[in-house]
Design a protein around this motif. Sequence first.
Motif, PDB file in Angstrom:
ATOM      1  N   MET A   1      11.005   9.947   6.384  1.00 15.47           N
ATOM      2  CA  MET A   1       9.591  10.242   6.418  1.00 15.47           C
ATOM      3  C   MET A   1       9.120  10.098   7.871  1.00 15.47           C
ATOM      4  N   SER A   2       8.368  11.074   8.312  1.00 13.13           N
ATOM      5  CA  SER A   2       7.898  11.045   9.688  1.00 13.13           C
ATOM      6  C   SER A   2       6.605  10.247   9.817  1.00 13.13           C
ATOM      7  N   GLU A   3       6.220   9.984  11.009  1.00 13.30           N
ATOM      8  CA  GLU A   3       5.070   9.109  11.316  1.00 13.30           C
ATOM      9  C   GLU A   3       3.763   9.656  10.861  1.00 13.30           C
ATOM     10  N   PRO A   4       3.103  10.354  10.371  1.00 15.89           N
ATOM     11  CA  PRO A   4       1.709   9.965  10.148  1.00 15.89           C
ATOM     12  C   PRO A   4       1.506   9.113   8.902  1.00 15.89           C
ATOM     13  N   PHE A   5       2.608   8.774   8.247  1.00 15.30           N
ATOM     14  CA  PHE A   5       2.488   7.983   7.024  1.00 15.30           C
ATOM     15  C   PHE A   5       2.715   6.505   7.315  1.00 15.30           C
ATOM     16  N   ALA A   6       1.935   5.661   6.677  1.00 16.38           N
ATOM     17  CA  ALA A   6       2.110   4.216   6.794  1.00 16.38           C
ATOM     18  C   ALA A   6       2.239   3.647   5.379  1.00 16.38           C
ATOM     19  N   TRP A   7       3.169   2.713   5.223  1.00 21.00           N
ATOM     20  CA  TRP A   7       3.341   2.061   3.915  1.00 21.00           C
ATOM     21  C   TRP A   7       2.208   1.073   3.715  1.00 21.00           C
ATOM     22  N   ARG A   8       1.550   1.189   2.574  1.00 19.10           N
ATOM     23  CA  ARG A   8       0.433   0.318   2.224  1.00 19.10           C
ATOM     24  C   ARG A   8       0.748  -0.370   0.908  1.00 19.10           C
ATOM     25  N   ALA A   9       0.409  -1.631   0.812  1.00 22.33           N
ATOM     26  CA  ALA A   9       0.699  -2.424  -0.381  1.00 22.33           C
ATOM     27  C   ALA A   9      -0.505  -2.451  -1.314  1.00 22.33           C
ATOM     28  N   GLY A  10      -0.208  -2.726  -2.564  1.00 20.22           N
ATOM     29  CA  GLY A  10      -1.260  -2.868  -3.559  1.00 20.22           C
ATOM     30  C   GLY A  10      -0.689  -3.522  -4.799  1.00 20.22           C
ATOM     31  N   GLY A  11      -1.529  -3.709  -5.785  1.00 21.67           N
ATOM     32  CA  GLY A  11      -1.047  -4.317  -7.010  1.00 21.67           C
ATOM     33  C   GLY A  11      -2.147  -4.533  -8.026  1.00 21.67           C
ATOM     34  N   CYS A  12      -1.765  -5.172  -9.094  1.00 17.54           N
ATOM     35  CA  CYS A  12      -2.685  -5.450 -10.196  1.00 17.54           C
ATOM     36  C   CYS A  12      -3.560  -6.669  -9.867  1.00 17.54           C
ATOM     37  N   HIS A  13      -4.413  -7.053 -10.790  1.00 20.82           N
ATOM     38  CA  HIS A  13      -5.347  -8.155 -10.575  1.00 20.82           C
ATOM     39  C   HIS A  13      -4.655  -9.504 -10.463  1.00 20.82           C
ATOM     40  N   CYS A  14      -3.678  -9.766 -11.324  1.00 22.61           N
ATOM     41  CA  CYS A  14      -3.026 -11.082 -11.325  1.00 22.61           C
ATOM     42  C   CYS A  14      -1.925 -11.203 -10.276  1.00 22.61           C
TER      43      CYS A  14
ATOM     44  N   SER B   1      -1.032  20.293  -8.328  1.00 26.33           N
ATOM     45  CA  SER B   1       0.437  20.366  -8.258  1.00 26.33           C
ATOM     46  C   SER B   1       0.990  20.145  -6.851  1.00 26.33           C
ATOM     47  N   HIS B   2       0.265  20.535  -5.821  1.00 28.49           N
ATOM     48  CA  HIS B   2       0.753  20.386  -4.449  1.00 28.49           C
ATOM     49  C   HIS B   2       0.825  18.932  -3.992  1.00 28.49           C
ATOM     50  N   LEU B   3       0.099  18.044  -4.646  1.00 27.92           N
ATOM     51  CA  LEU B   3      -0.008  16.663  -4.177  1.00 27.92           C
ATOM     52  C   LEU B   3       1.280  15.861  -4.303  1.00 27.92           C
ATOM     53  N   SER B   4       2.166  16.236  -5.217  1.00 25.62           N
ATOM     54  CA  SER B   4       3.421  15.491  -5.380  1.00 25.62           C
ATOM     55  C   SER B   4       4.581  16.165  -4.650  1.00 25.62           C
ATOM     56  N   LYS B   5       4.282  17.121  -3.781  1.00 29.75           N
ATOM     57  CA  LYS B   5       5.303  17.800  -2.993  1.00 29.75           C
ATOM     58  C   LYS B   5       5.347  17.202  -1.595  1.00 29.75           C
ATOM     59  N   GLU B   6       6.542  17.172  -1.042  1.00 32.04           N
ATOM     60  CA  GLU B   6       6.685  16.692   0.341  1.00 32.04           C
ATOM     61  C   GLU B   6       6.008  17.671   1.283  1.00 32.04           C
ATOM     62  N   PRO B   7       5.331  17.165   2.317  1.00 31.44           N
ATOM     63  CA  PRO B   7       4.718  18.079   3.300  1.00 31.44           C
ATOM     64  C   PRO B   7       5.791  18.857   4.047  1.00 31.44           C
ATOM     65  N   ALA B   8       5.463  20.070   4.410  1.00 26.34           N
ATOM     66  CA  ALA B   8       6.424  20.932   5.118  1.00 26.34           C
ATOM     67  C   ALA B   8       6.624  20.483   6.550  1.00 26.34           C
TER      68      ALA B   8
END
Length: 134
Positions: free
Chosen positions: A1-14, A127-134
């Motif tokens: 994966m190339s750089e404009p993406f950053a890994w972000r964390a998240g989770g449930c309430h507990c 449908s385009h949202l789950s595709k890898e960017p070109a």
Amino acid sequence: MSEPFAWRAGGCHCGGVRFEVALPAQVEAQSCNCSMCARTGYVHLIVPESRFRLTKGAERLVEYTFNTRVAKHLFCAECGIKSFYRPRSNPDGWSVNGRCLDGVDDLELIIEAFDGQNWEANAASLSHLSKEPA
């Protein structure tokens, strides 16, 4: 994966379920008016499979399906929060609840209305949202 993406964390309430999702600084999100999303306030961030990873709590996830049984709604068995799920519109990706991300002050969410009450007529627009960017 190339750089404009950053890994972000998240989770449930507990905190029993945790995940990471790779997002650009500006991301398209959907607010849906279907029977499920309207009741829960879910904000959809749909991403390809490669940009999502479950980091904790797989054993706590409970699955709920309805209607066509294609969407796999996943809830924390402890607190009941749906942080992410496998959407019917994008079964090759994941929908992450933008409200379940940690610290999003630097994330620009562009939230658009999605007419999920008329899902059949509108699902193709996602449908385009789950595709890898070109």
